[in-house]
Design a protein around this motif. Structure first.
Motif, mmCIF file in Angstrom:
data_model
loop_
_atom_site.group_PDB
_atom_site.id
_atom_site.type_symbol
_atom_site.label_atom_id
_atom_site.label_comp_id
_atom_site.label_asym_id
_atom_site.label_seq_id
_atom_site.Cartn_x
_atom_site.Cartn_y
_atom_site.Cartn_z
ATOM 1 N N ALA A 29 -29.834 56.887 1.552
ATOM 2 C CA ALA A 29 -30.546 58.037 2.130
ATOM 3 C C ALA A 29 -29.958 59.340 1.593
ATOM 4 C CB ALA A 29 -30.465 57.999 3.653
ATOM 5 N N LYS A 30 -28.641 59.412 1.464
ATOM 6 C CA LYS A 30 -27.997 60.604 0.904
ATOM 7 C C LYS A 30 -28.392 60.775 -0.564
ATOM 8 C CE LYS A 30 -23.985 60.786 3.932
ATOM 9 N NZ LYS A 30 -22.512 60.664 4.001
ATOM 10 N N TYR A 31 -28.463 59.678 -1.292
ATOM 11 C CA TYR A 31 -28.880 59.725 -2.696
ATOM 12 C C TYR A 31 -30.295 60.289 -2.809
ATOM 13 C CZ TYR A 31 -31.213 57.904 -6.856
ATOM 14 O OH TYR A 31 -31.996 57.775 -7.972
ATOM 15 N N LEU A 32 -31.208 59.796 -1.986
ATOM 16 C CA LEU A 32 -32.586 60.291 -2.029
ATOM 17 C C LEU A 32 -32.651 61.774 -1.687
ATOM 18 C CD1 LEU A 32 -34.578 57.378 -0.364
ATOM 19 C CD2 LEU A 32 -34.479 57.985 -2.796
ATOM 20 N N GLU A 33 -31.871 62.196 -0.712
ATOM 21 C CA GLU A 33 -31.838 63.604 -0.326
ATOM 22 C C GLU A 33 -31.322 64.464 -1.486
ATOM 23 O OE1 GLU A 33 -29.167 66.109 2.773
ATOM 24 O OE2 GLU A 33 -30.154 64.319 3.583
ATOM 25 N N HIS A 34 -30.263 64.010 -2.124
ATOM 26 C CA HIS A 34 -29.714 64.727 -3.273
ATOM 27 C C HIS A 34 -30.710 64.754 -4.431
ATOM 28 C CE1 HIS A 34 -27.016 66.085 -6.411
ATOM 29 N NE2 HIS A 34 -27.403 65.045 -7.114
ATOM 30 N N HIS A 35 -31.341 63.637 -4.691
ATOM 31 C CA HIS A 35 -32.309 63.529 -5.790
ATOM 32 C C HIS A 35 -33.443 64.528 -5.586
ATOM 33 C CE1 HIS A 35 -35.410 61.715 -8.366
ATOM 34 N NE2 HIS A 35 -34.385 61.206 -9.057
ATOM 35 N N ARG A 36 -33.946 64.604 -4.372
ATOM 36 C CA ARG A 36 -35.035 65.515 -4.037
ATOM 37 C C ARG A 36 -34.560 66.978 -4.153
ATOM 38 N NH1 ARG A 36 -36.570 62.925 -0.029
ATOM 39 N NH2 ARG A 36 -35.051 63.731 1.443
ATOM 40 N N ALA A 37 -33.375 67.278 -3.627
ATOM 41 C CA ALA A 37 -32.860 68.652 -3.630
ATOM 42 C C ALA A 37 -32.511 69.137 -5.035
ATOM 43 C CB ALA A 37 -31.633 68.742 -2.727
ATOM 44 N N ALA A 38 -32.087 68.220 -5.896
ATOM 45 C CA ALA A 38 -31.693 68.593 -7.249
ATOM 46 C C ALA A 38 -32.896 68.813 -8.156
ATOM 47 C CB ALA A 38 -30.772 67.519 -7.838
ATOM 48 N N GLY A 39 -34.074 68.448 -7.710
ATOM 49 C CA GLY A 39 -35.289 68.685 -8.474
ATOM 50 C C GLY A 39 -35.474 67.787 -9.675
ATOM 51 N N HIS A 40 -34.968 66.566 -9.604
ATOM 52 C CA HIS A 40 -35.138 65.623 -10.718
ATOM 53 C C HIS A 40 -36.621 65.332 -10.940
ATOM 54 C CE1 HIS A 40 -30.912 64.683 -11.294
ATOM 55 N NE2 HIS A 40 -30.784 64.672 -9.975
ATOM 56 N N VAL A 41 -37.003 65.216 -12.197
ATOM 57 C CA VAL A 41 -38.398 64.952 -12.548
ATOM 58 C C VAL A 41 -38.710 63.460 -12.460
ATOM 59 C CG1 VAL A 41 -40.129 65.161 -14.365
ATOM 60 C CG2 VAL A 41 -38.458 66.987 -14.026
ATOM 61 N N GLU A 42 -37.754 62.630 -12.922
ATOM 62 C CA GLU A 42 -37.989 61.184 -12.911
ATOM 63 C C GLU A 42 -37.926 60.638 -11.478
ATOM 64 O OE1 GLU A 42 -33.634 61.748 -13.053
ATOM 65 O OE2 GLU A 42 -35.220 62.521 -14.318
ATOM 66 N N ALA A 43 -38.541 59.499 -11.292
ATOM 67 C CA ALA A 43 -38.553 58.856 -9.975
ATOM 68 C C ALA A 43 -37.143 58.385 -9.610
ATOM 69 C CB ALA A 43 -39.505 57.662 -9.983
ATOM 70 N N PRO A 44 -36.810 58.419 -8.327
ATOM 71 C CA PRO A 44 -35.480 57.930 -7.931
ATOM 72 C C PRO A 44 -35.391 56.418 -8.095
ATOM 73 C CG PRO A 44 -36.788 58.416 -5.992
ATOM 74 C CD PRO A 44 -37.583 58.870 -7.187
ATOM 75 N N LEU A 45 -34.160 55.927 -8.140
ATOM 76 C CA LEU A 45 -33.948 54.480 -8.191
ATOM 77 C C LEU A 45 -34.505 53.848 -6.921
ATOM 78 C CD1 LEU A 45 -30.202 54.408 -9.337
ATOM 79 C CD2 LEU A 45 -32.206 54.033 -10.760
ATOM 80 N N THR A 46 -34.931 52.614 -7.035
ATOM 81 C CA THR A 46 -35.294 51.880 -5.826
ATOM 82 C C THR A 46 -34.002 51.591 -5.075
ATOM 83 O OG1 THR A 46 -35.057 49.706 -6.840
ATOM 84 C CG2 THR A 46 -37.237 50.759 -7.000
ATOM 85 N N GLU A 47 -34.123 51.192 -3.830
ATOM 86 C CA GLU A 47 -32.917 50.905 -3.052
ATOM 87 C C GLU A 47 -32.118 49.775 -3.696
ATOM 88 O OE1 GLU A 47 -31.388 50.389 1.530
ATOM 89 O OE2 GLU A 47 -33.535 50.332 1.130
ATOM 90 N N ARG A 48 -32.817 48.775 -4.167
ATOM 91 C CA ARG A 48 -32.132 47.651 -4.827
ATOM 92 C C ARG A 48 -31.403 48.121 -6.082
ATOM 93 N NH1 ARG A 48 -33.949 41.721 -5.085
ATOM 94 N NH2 ARG A 48 -32.486 40.866 -6.561
ATOM 95 N N GLU A 49 -32.057 48.943 -6.909
ATOM 96 C CA GLU A 49 -31.421 49.465 -8.123
ATOM 97 C C GLU A 49 -30.214 50.341 -7.780
ATOM 98 O OE1 GLU A 49 -35.369 49.878 -10.990
ATOM 99 O OE2 GLU A 49 -34.833 51.509 -9.632
ATOM 100 N N PHE A 50 -30.356 51.142 -6.726
ATOM 101 C CA PHE A 50 -29.260 52.017 -6.311
ATOM 102 C C PHE A 50 -28.021 51.209 -5.955
ATOM 103 C CE2 PHE A 50 -26.848 53.780 -2.766
ATOM 104 C CZ PHE A 50 -26.385 54.962 -3.337
ATOM 105 N N TRP A 51 -28.189 50.191 -5.105
ATOM 106 C CA TRP A 51 -27.021 49.405 -4.676
ATOM 107 C C TRP A 51 -26.432 48.616 -5.835
ATOM 108 C CZ3 TRP A 51 -24.548 50.989 -0.756
ATOM 109 C CH2 TRP A 51 -25.207 51.567 0.325
ATOM 110 N N ARG A 52 -27.266 48.114 -6.750
ATOM 111 C CA ARG A 52 -26.750 47.396 -7.927
ATOM 112 C C ARG A 52 -25.930 48.350 -8.795
ATOM 113 N NH1 ARG A 52 -25.305 42.838 -8.354
ATOM 114 N NH2 ARG A 52 -23.480 43.940 -8.985
ATOM 115 N N ASP A 53 -26.454 49.549 -9.037
ATOM 116 C CA ASP A 53 -25.753 50.540 -9.841
ATOM 117 C C ASP A 53 -24.446 50.950 -9.175
ATOM 118 O OD1 ASP A 53 -25.659 52.582 -12.037
ATOM 119 O OD2 ASP A 53 -25.714 53.934 -10.302
ATOM 120 N N ARG A 54 -24.475 51.156 -7.888
ATOM 121 C CA ARG A 54 -23.264 51.557 -7.159
ATOM 122 C C ARG A 54 -22.189 50.471 -7.243
ATOM 123 N NH1 ARG A 54 -22.334 54.785 -1.858
ATOM 124 N NH2 ARG A 54 -20.501 53.753 -1.008
#
Length: 67
Positions: A29-54
């Motif tokens: 949830a913090k990642y999504l909030e940061h992604h949105r606030a930072a104005g990234h153009v690309e789509a955020p990682l899915t939750e599964r991709e996020f946890w795998r990357d982490r």
């Protein structure tokens, strides 16, 4: 009685949020909030991709953690 139950319910939810934050359960949830606030153009990682990357980053760069 209902007011007491509502207070108890809020307290339990607050404790659950606190422990979730301590354990990192709210990291996505913090990642999504940061992604949105930072104005990234690309789509955020899915939750599964996020946890795998982490997990991959933690495994490749171990630092002081309990496990």
């Amino acid at each position: 009685m209902a007011a007491g139950l509502a207070v108890l319910t809020r307290g339990v939810r607050g404790v659950a949020r606190y422990f979730g934050g301590v354990l990192g359960a709210d990291a996505y949830a913090k990642y999504l909030e940061h992604h949105r606030a930072a104005g990234h153009v690309e789509a955020p990682l899915t939750e599964r991709e996020f946890w795998r990357d982490r997990t991959d980053r933690q495994d490749s760069n171990p630092q002081g953690r309990c496990c």
